[in-house]
Write a protein that holds these residues in place. Structure first.
Motif, short mmCIF file in Angstrom:
data_model
loop_
_atom_site.label_atom_id
_atom_site.label_comp_id
_atom_site.label_asym_id
_atom_site.label_seq_id
_atom_site.Cartn_x
_atom_site.Cartn_y
_atom_site.Cartn_z
N ASP A 52 0.84 -1.20 0.00
CA ASP A 52 0.00 0.00 0.00
C ASP A 52 0.88 1.26 0.00
OD1 ASP A 52 -2.14 1.73 0.14
OD2 ASP A 52 -2.33 1.57 2.32
N PRO A 53 1.24 1.78 -1.20
CA PRO A 53 0.91 1.27 -2.54
C PRO A 53 2.01 0.34 -3.06
CG PRO A 53 1.96 3.40 -2.75
CD PRO A 53 1.92 3.09 -1.27
N GLN A 65 -2.32 -4.77 -4.61
CA GLN A 65 -2.47 -3.38 -4.14
C GLN A 65 -3.65 -3.31 -3.16
OE1 GLN A 65 -1.06 -0.06 -5.26
NE2 GLN A 65 -2.20 0.48 -3.42
N ASN A 119 -6.82 -2.05 -1.26
CA ASN A 119 -7.94 -1.19 -1.68
C ASN A 119 -8.97 -1.21 -0.55
OD1 ASN A 119 -10.15 0.05 -2.82
ND2 ASN A 119 -9.94 -0.97 -4.81
N ASN A 120 -8.87 -0.23 0.33
CA ASN A 120 -9.74 -0.20 1.50
C ASN A 120 -11.21 -0.03 1.13
OD1 ASN A 120 -7.81 -0.51 3.65
ND2 ASN A 120 -7.07 1.54 3.15
N LYS A 121 -11.49 0.69 0.02
CA LYS A 121 -12.87 0.90 -0.41
C LYS A 121 -13.53 -0.42 -0.79
CE LYS A 121 -12.25 5.63 -2.09
NZ LYS A 121 -12.25 6.51 -3.30
N ALA A 122 -12.72 -1.35 -1.31
CA ALA A 122 -13.25 -2.66 -1.69
C ALA A 122 -13.04 -3.69 -0.58
CB ALA A 122 -12.56 -3.14 -2.98
N THR A 128 -7.98 -5.29 2.60
CA THR A 128 -7.04 -4.78 3.59
C THR A 128 -5.85 -5.74 3.69
OG1 THR A 128 -8.10 -5.98 5.39
CG2 THR A 128 -8.93 -3.76 4.89
#
Length: 571
Positions: free
Chosen positions: A350-351, A363, A365-368, A371
């Motif tokens: 991250d990243p 990578q 992606n906390n929105k998806a 974690t």
């Protein structure tokens, strides 16, 4: 070609006559000349010829005294008199102009007929040419080229006509943006050439500051009027794929640019301030992330220990240190060592800083809801041999990483602790039982970056009484201080070097860690006495005494560590 071969032959004869090379070496080098190769590259690669001896021969051949460009204060205005194209074509540099109009010049080949013809035609007064080193001249011209482009772009953006355009046109229009295009392009190029890690573009009430972070410190490079900022801001956003209209929230973007034939990536971050959006552009130099262990220049003892650590088939290896201490770069070098056809390597980052062949990189992606913890659980079903977790941030990730290490996987990760023993107590504080930490942990490597003194201009000094006491010396010693020259952009430093504290666990240390209530102090004492750990201060002291870094840089590291310890003690 014949003329060049004659020159090389005569230079080799000078070196042999001055006993700088042997007759046998001369004969071998002459064979290289006959084959159309570079005899001096051959001799230097074989450690048969020093750079100083070569300069002596060149100076004698050209009948021109040698001058070290690092010891000369070069006036940039003089360079503009001749033009960069002419300086590059004929490999020379104006150094000084006397009151009577006589020019003092430095050239790679002072005897060159074409160079002298050009100088006689273009100069009104007399001139004298000195012999200079090719690499140093080319390094200066590259830096000068980048600085000149940035200055010209800044002049363009501050031009009265452009100011009217910028005020009268939409900031996103091609006409209004033209000077901004040149300014941003030249700024990115200059940052790469001076070795900057970050570019800060900071708006204030009346002006905009542009600063570069070089070897850990910020240096102001340019300022311009706030009225031109919309065009500059728009250009950065267009290049990095950021929403131009959105100015209320932080945004992230990415730029890819070819500079001198090399591909460079830039990570862009915006932050709304009361005077407009501040931009920080991180320079992602892929050459740094692709360094091998040898190229990272670990101390000999550290290299041997790390080699043993990386040969463990399972367990967890942790890197610790503050932000900006080079942990990610070291992790990538470990992965390069471990990347073999017979292993499956998966990373969670991250990243993702750098794409590596034959390694599966994920990578965050906390929105998806992707974690570190959720990705790590999924990875364990992908038959991995080696797992790299960018950072252990929470209890869930720590628990899964430790259990993965115990069940036959090699796990590499980072923790934000000041020292190697602190990683143990941090994991225990996160809820991992001490016996599991003791079983799973292979090694903890604490790392710091110190500024490397410029090899061309560092100056020797004798230690003061205070310095001798701090370094534990009983008598005077020679250490080095920064000076400043064109090669290091007059900072006195060129690049950085890492120092390490490696806690490699043995049975005695594992027993101490597994005991209930083990403290950082008891773990550190055992690591030094029973596991042979070299403390960070001792590693840093060594590079000071070897002339690699300055005493003040060591002092800065100690003060920073002490300040952080006191802050944590208060918490």
């Amino acid at each position: 070609m014949t003329q060049n071969k004659t020159r090389l032959t005569l230079l080799l004869e000078i070196l042999r006559r001055e006993n700088k090379i042997s007759p046998a070496d001369q004969e071998d080098a002459l064979e290289i000349v006959r084959q159309g190769g570079d005899p001096f590259a051959f001799l230097q690669k074989q450690d048969l010829l020093s750079a100083t001896d070569l300069q002596m021969a060149l100076s004698q051949y050209a009948n021109a005294p040698y001058v070290d460009l690092d010891k000369v204060e070069i006036e940039a205005d003089f360079s503009e008199v001749f033009g960069l194209e002419l300086l590059t074509q004929y490999s020379f540099l104006p150094l000084y102009r006397y009151q009577d109009g006589t020019w003092l010049l430095g050239a790679v080949s002072p005897e060159d007929f074409d160079l002298n013809q050009v100088l006689r035609a273009s100069l009104e007064g007399n001139y004298q040419i000195l012999q200079v080193d090719r690499d140093k001249l080319e390094s200066y011209l590259k830096l000068y080229s980048a600085n000149l482009a940035a200055r010209n772009a800044l002049r363009s953006i501050q031009n009265d006509d452009n100011a009217e355009l910028a005020k009268g046109k939409d900031a996103s229009s091609d006409v209004a943006n033209a000077p901004a295009v040149r300014f941003i392009d030249s700024t990115l190029e200059e940052a790469v050439k001076v070795g900057a890690s970050d570019i800060h573009v900071e708006p204030s009430e009346k002006k905009v500051n542009v600063r570069y972070r070089i070897d850990g410190d910020l240096h102001e490079q340019a300022t311009f009027d706030i009225s031109f900022f919309p065009a500059v801001s728009t250009r950065i956003k267009i290049l990095s794929g950021i929403d131009i209209a959105e100015k209320r929230i932080p945004q992230d973007g990415h730029i890819t640019k070819i500079i001198d034939g090399e591909k460079y990536d830039f990570r862009v971050s915006t932050l709304p301030t009361i005077h407009g959006e501040k931009f920080v552009i991180r320079v992602l130099d892929k050459k740094i992330f692709s360094l091998s262990l040898d190229e990272l220049r670990f101390a000999k003892e550290a290299t041997e220990t790390i080699s043993k650590v990386l040969h463990h088939p399972h367990g967890i290896i942790l890197l610790t240190g503050p932000t900006g201490s080079g942990k990610t770069t070291t992790l990538y070098s470990f992965l390069r060592e471990l990347n073999k056809p017979n292993v499956n390597i998966v990373t969670i980052e991250d990243p993702v800083e750098f794409s590596m062949d034959s390694i599966n990189q994920i990578q965050i992606n906390n929105k998806a809801d992707l974690t570190f913890a959720s990705a790590l659980r999924s990875i364990l079903r992908q038959d991995p041999d080696i797992i790299m977790v960018g950072e252990i941030r929470d209890e869930e990730t720590a628990q899964i990483a430790i259990r993965a290490a115990i069940t036959g996987h090699l796990v590499l990760s980072t923790l934000h602790t000041n020292e190697a023993p602190g990683a143990v107590t941090r994991l225990i504080d996160m809820g991992v039982p001490s016996y599991l930490v003791s079983d799973a942990l292979v090694a903890v490597i604490s790392q710091r970056l110190l500024k490397r003194l410029c090899p061309h201009c560092k100056k020797p000094v004798l230690t003061t009484p205070d310095q001798r006491r701090a370094l534990g010396l009983k008598e005077d010693a020679t250490i080095y201080e920064p000076n400043g020259c064109p090669y290091c952009n007059n900072t006195g430093y060129r690049g950085r070097l890492a120092v390490h504290e490696i806690m490699y666990l043995n049975d005695e240390l594992r027993a101490v860690i597994s005991e209930p209530g083990a403290t950082i102090e008891t773990i550190r004492e055992s690591a030094i006495k029973q596991a042979g750990m070299t403390p960070l201060f001792a590693a840093a002291r060594k590079v000071v005494l070897e002339g690699e870094t300055s005493y003040n840089d060591l002092l800065s590291m100690i003060v920073s560590e002490e300040r952080e310890r006191k802050a944590k003690a208060k918490d």
